[in-house]
Motif scaffolding. Structure first.
Motif, PDB file in Angstrom:
ATOM      1  N   ASP A 108       0.828  -1.209   0.000  1.00  0.00           N
ATOM      2  CA  ASP A 108       0.000   0.000   0.000  1.00  0.00           C
ATOM      3  C   ASP A 108       0.864   1.261   0.000  1.00  0.00           C
ATOM      4  O   ASP A 108       0.595   2.224  -0.724  1.00  0.00           O
ATOM      5  CB  ASP A 108      -0.914   0.020   1.231  1.00  0.00           C
ATOM      6  N   TYR A 109       1.905   1.246   0.817  1.00  0.00           N
ATOM      7  CA  TYR A 109       2.794   2.414   0.908  1.00  0.00           C
ATOM      8  C   TYR A 109       3.526   2.640  -0.412  1.00  0.00           C
ATOM      9  O   TYR A 109       3.688   3.788  -0.851  1.00  0.00           O
ATOM     10  CB  TYR A 109       3.788   2.207   2.054  1.00  0.00           C
ATOM     11  N   HIS A 112       1.202   4.457  -2.719  1.00  0.00           N
ATOM     12  CA  HIS A 112       1.108   5.874  -2.329  1.00  0.00           C
ATOM     13  C   HIS A 112       2.321   6.664  -2.825  1.00  0.00           C
ATOM     14  O   HIS A 112       2.190   7.832  -3.207  1.00  0.00           O
ATOM     15  CB  HIS A 112       1.023   5.997  -0.808  1.00  0.00           C
ATOM     16  N   CYS A 113       3.496   6.040  -2.770  1.00  0.00           N
ATOM     17  CA  CYS A 113       4.748   6.749  -3.071  1.00  0.00           C
ATOM     18  C   CYS A 113       5.266   6.477  -4.483  1.00  0.00           C
ATOM     19  O   CYS A 113       6.379   6.884  -4.813  1.00  0.00           O
ATOM     20  CB  CYS A 113       5.829   6.328  -2.066  1.00  0.00           C
ATOM     21  N   GLY A 136      -4.167   4.999  -2.499  1.00  0.00           N
ATOM     22  CA  GLY A 136      -2.893   5.662  -2.736  1.00  0.00           C
ATOM     23  C   GLY A 136      -2.539   5.866  -4.189  1.00  0.00           C
ATOM     24  O   GLY A 136      -1.513   6.475  -4.494  1.00  0.00           O
ATOM     25  N   SER A 138      -2.377   7.282  -7.978  1.00  0.00           N
ATOM     26  CA  SER A 138      -2.380   8.670  -8.437  1.00  0.00           C
ATOM     27  C   SER A 138      -3.647   9.015  -9.205  1.00  0.00           C
ATOM     28  O   SER A 138      -4.097  10.162  -9.202  1.00  0.00           O
ATOM     29  CB  SER A 138      -1.151   8.927  -9.321  1.00  0.00           C
ATOM     30  N   GLY A 162      -4.156   2.088   5.746  1.00  0.00           N
ATOM     31  CA  GLY A 162      -3.978   3.517   5.530  1.00  0.00           C
ATOM     32  C   GLY A 162      -5.187   4.349   5.887  1.00  0.00           C
ATOM     33  O   GLY A 162      -5.174   5.575   5.718  1.00  0.00           O
ATOM     34  N   PHE A 166      -6.156   8.355   5.309  1.00  0.00           N
ATOM     35  CA  PHE A 166      -7.098   8.915   4.330  1.00  0.00           C
ATOM     36  C   PHE A 166      -8.475   9.233   4.907  1.00  0.00           C
ATOM     37  O   PHE A 166      -9.203  10.040   4.323  1.00  0.00           O
ATOM     38  CB  PHE A 166      -7.201   8.054   3.060  1.00  0.00           C
ATOM     39  N   LEU A 310       1.975   9.637   6.538  1.00  0.00           N
ATOM     40  CA  LEU A 310       1.525   8.350   6.030  1.00  0.00           C
ATOM     41  C   LEU A 310       2.303   7.187   6.637  1.00  0.00           C
ATOM     42  O   LEU A 310       1.712   6.182   7.060  1.00  0.00           O
ATOM     43  CB  LEU A 310       1.654   8.337   4.502  1.00  0.00           C
TER      44      LEU A 310
END
Length: 385
Positions: A108-109, A112-113, A136, A138, A162, A166, A310
């Motif tokens: 998941d992270y 997001h990144c 996450g 874009s 997360g 969120f 986050l």
């Protein structure tokens, strides 16, 4: 539709494909491939997705990634918690349960990144772990069939993946309401609460793929982010009107949760609302039937995570999730809803008033010391970024 080049087996848990665009760049397609289980996210999916996303992120030929679910019913209907039930039953939460959530939160992270655009086709059911994948990305697309929820309180868990981050992005008190009631939201609602960016009719997916392949993608991620946004805006504008949601009409009622001083008062307020609204009635029923410990955790989770970045939210959630594997309510909730399917969980703590404060506090204790399992992965991603 343009042919895709498959990179692995057609019966793999996640099918990976690429397609060549007009100017020779590649688009990576990852399809969660368990339609019979509504593409519930399992260990195998995570172990395939994470390294492939990493590889595509480093491949200069890949312009963007599309993540979708097999079939028309669901993108991803949650995490495969059934596989965790055996571990909890055998008293091994600190091994398999910790490993599952560690790997899930790392994935998941990463999304997001991610250093390139990721488009999630959020068609059909998007719940729990599926929302963790989608939140996450874009570029998050919903359709008229999208049904989104964080139903963790029905199984004795809490809105993880997360959610601590969120849920704070939503209008005031909406995150708390959704976490307490597991209320399902649709495409219009998802855009209102910043869980989706674009609406496109479900039958336009082939048109979307063709548009992606006919685009001259650039050499920088920022340029491709803009190109993808413009493409999706055009398809959004050419789609039919979104189905009407439920949140906007009930927003003032939900935001009155801020008028109360205690969680018990907030829960009583929701349960005692007099309404003919079927959506609110379902939310009330879910809250009344759900896990009291989960309700307490949702409230405290949002208090503890306010202002956290986050990474710190995911670190907090890992401790909470491993603790959930020890306490017993999570195990009982999974049994009642997904194993025996009797729909009658026997919660240890029958009401919110019965939940000991020390039990709630134990979910937020620092169980990992200075060597948090997620820290090395997060640090490496941040260095790469």
């Amino acid at each position: 539709m343009t042919e895709l080049t498959r990179l692995n087996s057609a019966d793999a848990a996640v099918v990976f494909e690429t397609a060549t665009t007009d100017n020779g760049r590649l688009i990576g397609f990852a399809t969660l491939n368990a339609p019979k289980s509504l593409n519930a996210l399992n260990f195998e999916m995570i172990s395939l997705l994470e390294p492939q996303l990493q590889q595509w992120g480093k491949d200069d030929n890949i312009a963007l990634v599309v993540l979708k679910g097999a079939g028309e019913k669901a993108f991803c209907a949650g995490g495969d918690v059934v596989s965790l039930h055996k571990a909890m039953s055998e008293g091994k939460p600190s091994s398999l349960v910790e490993e599952f959530f560690t790997q899930e939160y790392q994935l998941d992270y990463l999304i997001h990144c991610y250093n390139k655009p990721i488009l999630v086709w959020g068609n059909g059911i998007v719940m729990g772990g599926g929302l963790g994948l989608m939140a996450g990305a874009s570029h998050r697309v919903v359709t008229e069939t999208s049904r989104i929820a964080m139903p963790e309180q029905t199984i004795g868990l809490y809105p993880d993946v997360g959610g601590s981050y969120f849920l704070h992005k939503m209008p005031a008190h909406v995150g708390l309401f959704l976490g307490l009631t597991s209320a399902s939201i649709n495409c219009e609602d998802a855009k209102l609460v910043s869980l989706a960016d674009h609406f496109i009719n479900a039958d336009k997916y082939p048109e979307l793929v063709e548009a992606l392949l006919n685009t001259k993608w650039g050499k920088t991620a920022s340029l491709n982010h803009d190109k993808l946004s413009n493409l999706l805006i055009e398809l959004d504008n050419n789609s039919s009107r979104m189905p009407k949601g439920n949140l906007k009409a009930n927003l003032s009622l939900i935001q009155k949760l801020g008028d109360f001083d205690t969680l018990q008062q907030q829960v009583d307020y929701i349960l005692n609302l007099t309404t003919d609204d079927k959506w609110l009635q379902r939310a009330q029923k879910s809250l009344a039937h759900g896990c009291p410990l989960s309700c307490a955790l949702v409230s405290e989770q949002l208090k503890h995570s306010k202002g956290k970045n986050l990474a710190d939210c995911f670190k907090m959630e890992l401790g909470m999730s491993v603790r959930a594997g020890e306490v017993g309510e999570f195990q009982e909730g999974v049994r009642a809803l997904l194993i025996d399917k009797d729909g009658t969980p026997q919660w240890q703590f029958k009401t919110l008033a019965n939940v000991p404060s020390e039990v709630v506090e134990s979910f937020f204790a620092n169980r990992f010391g200075e060597q948090h399992p997620l820290e090395p992965y997060f640090s490496q991603l941040n260095l790469q970024g």
